[in-house]
Design an enzyme around this catalytic site. Structure first.
Site, PDB file in Angstrom:
ATOM      1  N   TYR A 170       0.827  -1.209   0.000  1.00  0.00           N
ATOM      2  CA  TYR A 170       0.000   0.000   0.000  1.00  0.00           C
ATOM      3  C   TYR A 170       0.863   1.261   0.000  1.00  0.00           C
ATOM      4  O   TYR A 170       0.418   2.305   0.445  1.00  0.00           O
ATOM      5  CB  TYR A 170      -0.932   0.017   1.210  1.00  0.00           C
ATOM      6  N   ASP A 186      -1.244  -9.181   9.907  1.00  0.00           N
ATOM      7  CA  ASP A 186      -0.064  -9.978   9.594  1.00  0.00           C
ATOM      8  C   ASP A 186       0.516  -9.472   8.271  1.00  0.00           C
ATOM      9  O   ASP A 186      -0.238  -9.277   7.319  1.00  0.00           O
ATOM     10  CB  ASP A 186      -0.372 -11.472   9.540  1.00  0.00           C
ATOM     11  N   HIS A 240       4.329  -6.862  -4.496  1.00  0.00           N
ATOM     12  CA  HIS A 240       2.924  -6.898  -4.880  1.00  0.00           C
ATOM     13  C   HIS A 240       2.250  -5.586  -4.570  1.00  0.00           C
ATOM     14  O   HIS A 240       2.723  -4.794  -3.759  1.00  0.00           O
ATOM     15  CB  HIS A 240       2.202  -8.035  -4.166  1.00  0.00           C
ATOM     16  N   TYR A 256     -10.722   0.166  -0.119  1.00  0.00           N
ATOM     17  CA  TYR A 256     -10.721   0.691   1.258  1.00  0.00           C
ATOM     18  C   TYR A 256      -9.416   1.416   1.551  1.00  0.00           C
ATOM     19  O   TYR A 256      -9.322   2.184   2.505  1.00  0.00           O
ATOM     20  CB  TYR A 256     -10.938  -0.458   2.249  1.00  0.00           C
ATOM     21  N   ARG A 257      -8.416   1.193   0.684  1.00  0.00           N
ATOM     22  CA  ARG A 257      -7.067   1.685   0.977  1.00  0.00           C
ATOM     23  C   ARG A 257      -6.237   1.387  -0.257  1.00  0.00           C
ATOM     24  O   ARG A 257      -6.467   0.389  -0.950  1.00  0.00           O
ATOM     25  CB  ARG A 257      -6.563   0.881   2.167  1.00  0.00           C
TER      26      ARG A 257
END
Lengths: 216, 550
Positions: free
Chosen positions: B91, B150, B413, B496-497
């Protein structure tokens, strides 16, 4: 992590290395072996090894005979980091070596950055297409020949890599973190041992200014 | 030393020099070797000119130092980008949304200021990681659990502000919901406390969230209105027991009733942990099973060719053959793991009640997945359950990534994570829509998938797009990612993010009434941060001088 995790793992893996370590206690005091390059050596606080891989055991044995304490773990590097590295690294930036998966090193490298350390040496070891093991080692321009000479020896490659790491006398100079100052070298060894699967990485995390660090 | 765009080298040097006076020269980083560490290890622009970079980093140790740094940045119009520990990989990591920012690295602010066992809360600084708080609790033998994601190496503050999630009670695993009270440094250097913290000598800052008047905490989450320097969190009393039960059903259409009843169980507080779903017949593992796979490198079972053909037919709309195969092999079409925390007697009764309710689904059957008592007296049989027990771990960390000495990784990723309704209809529709859209771009991995169930009243799809050392491949994945953001928006779904590269695109989807929400946020941004120095572009909120026409 909970004590019972590391204790169990340590006992299991410690059996493998105990004999070798005790037989060479005299050499362990100095941390040197015949043939190691002369000079002031970087004190190694710990050697991490992933007990799932035979090559990692051999690597650990080779460092144990040089007096390096071992930190075995079984796939999950969390207990070693939580119980043995984090408490120490909070106090001092101490050098640590390992033969692990890349995922484990990725985590440890991030923690190392936070504690004023860098990965000073890194070697990727994977199965070569025609058999044996291919090694990709990062070093400064002056080092690949030394490395090649070491890996051409009769010892299995994990032991030679351990000797290479133990012989590093000034990691910041030998393995500069600036990419433009680094070069890499590829080598190939024939090994009776099975090639690592997945590919493994040998590494040294060292303080940026290790000579200024307190003794291990 | 690189300088932020639009800032002269002399001005920047003056700002850096003043930063050094505040925190000490050893805590200001300007060498490439150091600033490169703030690059996103999983950057979607890996090695390309658009990759986000930091001009410098400064690491204060106290809130007073943060205030002074913000004032200096304001005086010199130098943009700063606050991070807690910068570990939100997938992210965006620690890299600034706008290249050239000085990273305000809050890792050194790592004090655990209070842990209250009786009322189960903590007050921490941004540099406190889940591991740190776990260690603190274990060393003092407090009967408290944390709720951790996690991997658990990130910051409680950072993860909550980014609205991350965990695995225990619904109100705790939503990490922003679990917070209670903030301290914030505003762009002018002023210090603000929210909720009951605004009351001098407050005795309930971490006990009552909303204080008096407007509740403004959300303004500092996924945003750039201030720098959060303290945050309270509610914790979980250590339960006596944990139990996981599994419900298994036969038919594709059973998913409708299954999702409805699982949601009922959760909303009725009959179940209390994070549900986890799978489809043995479709070969979709649960989140836990995927974590186990990653951790132990076990090969996935080879598929039966007959099964593969039947899956294709089922995806094309005819599940009868696959259902028959399942009956023959005693394989479920869908499963849900349901988790319970509490006294052993209560947990057992809750599972009995859950089974009664779920028995409304014809042919449903049940399996016990195990009970644990706390404190643990032996190593959990299943390492993947660590986060469910409030134990932070790096167990599932087996994805390669770039690092200082590994500049060309095999992969990282980026997560595409749209929120969808908590219904089977939405799951089927989202799969159809995303699958078709991805296949147009030649992306095969978006076959039928199941969402995660972190949020109590919605579901969340999580697709991981690989980041490689191949720019063409990364470009292709970015194109697909952007396309799927638009496709989701058209269907009323949104992420959501997301990481900085995609934040503008996601923010644009929230366009109700001519982007009134973003216009409101920009009005606040201009008022609170007129020089636009705080984290420009974070979550699509740009200061006036960098704003582009919509």
């Amino acid at each position: 992590m909970h004590n019972y995790i590391s204790r169990r793992q340590f006992v299991a893996a410690g059996l493998t290395v105990a004999a070798a370590a005790s037989a060479t206690a005299a050499a362990a005091v100095s941390g040197e072996r015949p043939g190691d390059p002369p000079g002031l050596k970087l004190p190694l606080h710990l050697a991490l090894f992933d007990t799932r891989f035979a090559a990692a055991h051999a690597f650990a044995r080779a460092l144990a005979v040089r007096g390096v304490s071992l930190a075995p773990y079984d796939g999950d590097v969390t207990p070693v980091w939580f119980e043995q590295l984090d408490p120490v690294w909070r106090q001092y930036p101490l050098a640590v070596a390992g033969l692990t998966t890349e995922g484990a090193l990725f985590c440890l490298e991030q923690f190392a950055w936070d504690n004023g350390m860098r990965v000073a040496y890194r070697g990727i070891h994977c199965a070569a297409p025609g058999g044996g093991v291919q090694h990709l080692l990062e070093s400064s321009a002056a080092r690949p020949q030394d490395v090649q000479g070491r890996l051409a020896g009769v010892q299995p490659w994990p032991a030679q890599v351990a000797a290479l790491i133990a012989g590093i006398d000034a990691p910041a100079a030998a393995f500069p973190s600036e990419p433009r100052s680094r070069s890499s070298a590829r080598f190939h060894t024939r090994s009776r041992r099975e090639a690592p699967a997945p590919r493994l990485v040998s590494w040294l995390i060292a303080p940026r200014n290790w000579r200024a660090a307190p003794p291990a | 030393m690189r300088t932020p765009p639009g800032i002269s080298p002399a001005t920047f040097a003056a700002a850096v020099s003043q930063f050094e006076k505040v925190v000490g020269p050893q805590w200001v980083f300007t060498r490439d070797e150091d600033t490169r560490l703030y690059n996103d290890a999983y950057s979607p622009f890996l090695g390309e000119p658009e990759e986000r970079w930091a001009s410098a980093a400064v690491a204060p140790a106290t809130v007073e130092e943060v205030q002074e740094i913000v004032r200096i940045a304001n005086r010199h119009s130098v943009p700063i980008y606050a991070i807690s520990t910068g570990r939100n990989l997938g992210y965006g990591g620690a890299a600034p949304a706008w290249s050239g920012c000085v990273v305000l690295d809050l890792k050194r602010m790592n004090r655990i200021l209070e842990v209250n066992e009786e009322n189960a809360y903590a007050l921490v600084e941004p540099g406190v990681s889940y591991f740190d708080l776990y260690r603190y609790i274990q060393e003092r033998k407090l009967k408290l659990w944390i709720d951790c994601p996690d991997p658990g190496w990130g910051s409680l503050v950072g993860n909550a502000l980014d609205r991350g999630s965990g695995y225990t009670f619904p109100y705790l695993r939503n990490h922003f919901d679990a917070h209670c009270g903030m301290e914030v440094v505003l762009a002018n250097g002023e210090l603000l406390r929210t909720g009951m913290g605004a009351l001098p000598n407050s005795r309930t800052w971490q006990q009552y969230k909303t204080g008096f008047g407007p509740w403004i905490d959300g303004l500092f989450s996924q945003s750039n209105m201030g720098v959060v320097t303290k945050m309270g969190f509610w914790l979980m009393p250590q339960p006596e027991a944990y139990f996981c039960g599994r419900v298994l059903v036969r038919r594709r259409d059973d998913l409708h009733e299954l999702v409805r009843l699982i949601t009922l169980l959760e909303n009725s507080n009959i179940s209390s942990g994070c549900p986890d779903s799978s489809s043995p017949l479709l070969g979709i593992g649960s989140i836990g099973a995927q974590a186990r796979f990653l951790a132990v490198d076990e090969p996935l079972p080879a598929d039966d060719p007959e099964l593969a053909a039947l899956r294709d037919k089922a995806e094309a709309g005819d599940p009868s053959g696959l259902e028959a195969y399942g009956r023959r092999k005693n394989l479920a079409y869908w499963t849900f793991d349901i988790k319970f925390y509490g006294p052993a007697k209560v947990v057992a009764a809750q599972w009995e009640s859950a089974k009664e309710i779920l028995s409304a689904i014809p042919e449903a059957w049940f399996e016990d997945q195990g009970e644990y008592r706390f404190p643990l007296t032996e190593e959990p049989r299943d390492h993947a359950r660590y986060p469910e027990f409030g134990i932070p771990s790096l167990n599932n960390f087996s994805l390669g990534a770039r690092s200082s000495t590994n500049p060309t990784p095999s992969h990282g990723h980026m997560w595409l994570a749209p929120i969808i309704p908590r219904t089977a209809e939405a799951i089927f529709e989202a799969n159809r829509v995303f699958g078709e859209a991805a296949r147009q771009f030649g992306i095969p991995q978006l076959r039928f998938n199941l969402p995660a169930w972190y949020w109590q009243r919605s579901a969340i799809f999580i697709f991981g797009f690989p980041v490689s050392e191949n720019p063409a491949e990364n470009r292709h994945h970015r194109e697909v990612f952007f396309h799927l953001i638009d496709v989701a928006g058209k269907h009323g779904w949104a992420e959501y993010r997301t990481g900085p590269v995609f934040q503008d695109a996601v923010a644009r989807q929230f366009s109700f009434n001519n982007h009134s929400l973003m216009r409101f946020q920009e009005t606040l941004k201009d008022a609170l941060d007129p020089n636009g120095i705080l984290s420009p572009g974070r979550y699509g909120i740009w200061p006036k001088h960098l704003r582009k026409p919509r």
